[in-house]
Design a protein around this motif. Structure first.
Motif, PDB file in Angstrom:
ATOM      1  N   UNK A   1      -5.510   4.979   6.070  1.00  0.00           N
ATOM      2  CA  UNK A   1      -6.532   4.155   5.449  1.00  0.00           C
ATOM      3  C   UNK A   1      -6.181   2.687   5.419  1.00  0.00           C
ATOM      4  N   UNK A   2      -6.990   1.890   4.685  1.00  0.00           N
ATOM      5  CA  UNK A   2      -6.774   0.443   4.619  1.00  0.00           C
ATOM      6  C   UNK A   2      -5.377   0.104   4.119  1.00  0.00           C
ATOM      7  N   UNK A   3      -4.823  -0.925   4.700  1.00  0.00           N
ATOM      8  CA  UNK A   3      -3.495  -1.369   4.301  1.00  0.00           C
ATOM      9  C   UNK A   3      -2.409  -0.823   5.188  1.00  0.00           C
TER      10      UNK A   3
ATOM     11  N   UNK B   1       0.863  -1.186   0.000  1.00  0.00           N
ATOM     12  CA  UNK B   1       0.000   0.000   0.000  1.00  0.00           C
ATOM     13  C   UNK B   1       0.895   1.229   0.000  1.00  0.00           C
ATOM     14  N   UNK B   2       0.385   2.316  -0.576  1.00  0.00           N
ATOM     15  CA  UNK B   2       1.132   3.567  -0.609  1.00  0.00           C
ATOM     16  C   UNK B   2       0.164   4.716  -0.383  1.00  0.00           C
TER      17      UNK B   2
ATOM     18  N   UNK C   1      -6.564  -6.486   6.952  1.00  0.00           N
ATOM     19  CA  UNK C   1      -6.473  -6.794   5.525  1.00  0.00           C
ATOM     20  C   UNK C   1      -6.719  -5.555   4.682  1.00  0.00           C
ATOM     21  N   UNK C   2      -6.150  -5.543   3.476  1.00  0.00           N
ATOM     22  CA  UNK C   2      -6.344  -4.412   2.575  1.00  0.00           C
ATOM     23  C   UNK C   2      -7.809  -4.212   2.231  1.00  0.00           C
TER      24      UNK C   2
ATOM     25  N   UNK D   1       4.975  -2.401   3.675  1.00  0.00           N
ATOM     26  CA  UNK D   1       5.492  -3.697   3.262  1.00  0.00           C
ATOM     27  C   UNK D   1       5.040  -4.749   4.264  1.00  0.00           C
ATOM     28  N   UNK D   2       5.335  -5.996   3.966  1.00  0.00           N
ATOM     29  CA  UNK D   2       4.891  -7.105   4.792  1.00  0.00           C
ATOM     30  C   UNK D   2       5.305  -6.953   6.253  1.00  0.00           C
TER      31      UNK D   2
END
Length: 145
Positions: A122-124, A75-76, A130-131, A87-88
């Motif tokens: 936001x998401x991610x 995500x960015x 979860x995204x 990242x993970x």
């Protein structure tokens, strides 16, 4: 053996050698994670228990693009003058820090500090979510529904 047959064998061996070389180079670059890439390309100027900081030059968005050229983020997001890459196992923040116009901050998600501190993106960006999450909360003990 004829001369033609020796040339064919030499050609097959050359192709096999090139294929092995390419696969080896791809494996070496696949073994390197984003944190290793950043530490190898930027000079560290500080660290604390939560993160490591590196000096960069140029616009933060361009530096974030360079990092994503190495490895795409999950995500960015951007906020003010900073770029956030998820990242993970880490969050990379590229932006100004004090009198430094461009820095790269690598924060370990498993370190305990970042849990929830990037939810505003936001998401991610909420570790563990979860995204596809709605990003909200039901208010109950079950969390997001």
């Amino acid at each position: 053996m004829t001369r033609t047959r020796l040339f064919v064998i030499a050609g097959v061996m050359l192709v096999a050698a090139v294929v092995c070389l390419v696969l080896g180079v791809m494996q070496i670059s696949a073994d390197q994670d984003v944190e290793s890439y950043i530490s190898g390309h930027y000079q560290q100027y500080g660290s604390d228990p939560n993160a490591v900081r590196y000096v960069c030059s140029g616009a933060p968005s361009n530096v974030a693009d360079d990092i994503e050229d190495f490895q795409d983020s999950e995500a960015r997001a951007s906020d003010d003058n900073s770029e956030y890459l998820r990242y993970d196992d880490s969050i990379v923040v590229v932006g100004p820090d004090g009198d430094r116009p461009c820095t790269v901050r690598v924060e370990d998600i498993n370190g305990g500090y970042s849990h929830g501190s990037y939810i505003f993106l936001g998401p991610g960006f909420h570790p563990g979510s979860p995204d596809s999450s709605s990003g909200g909360s039901s208010g109950g003990p079950g969390g997001v529904k």
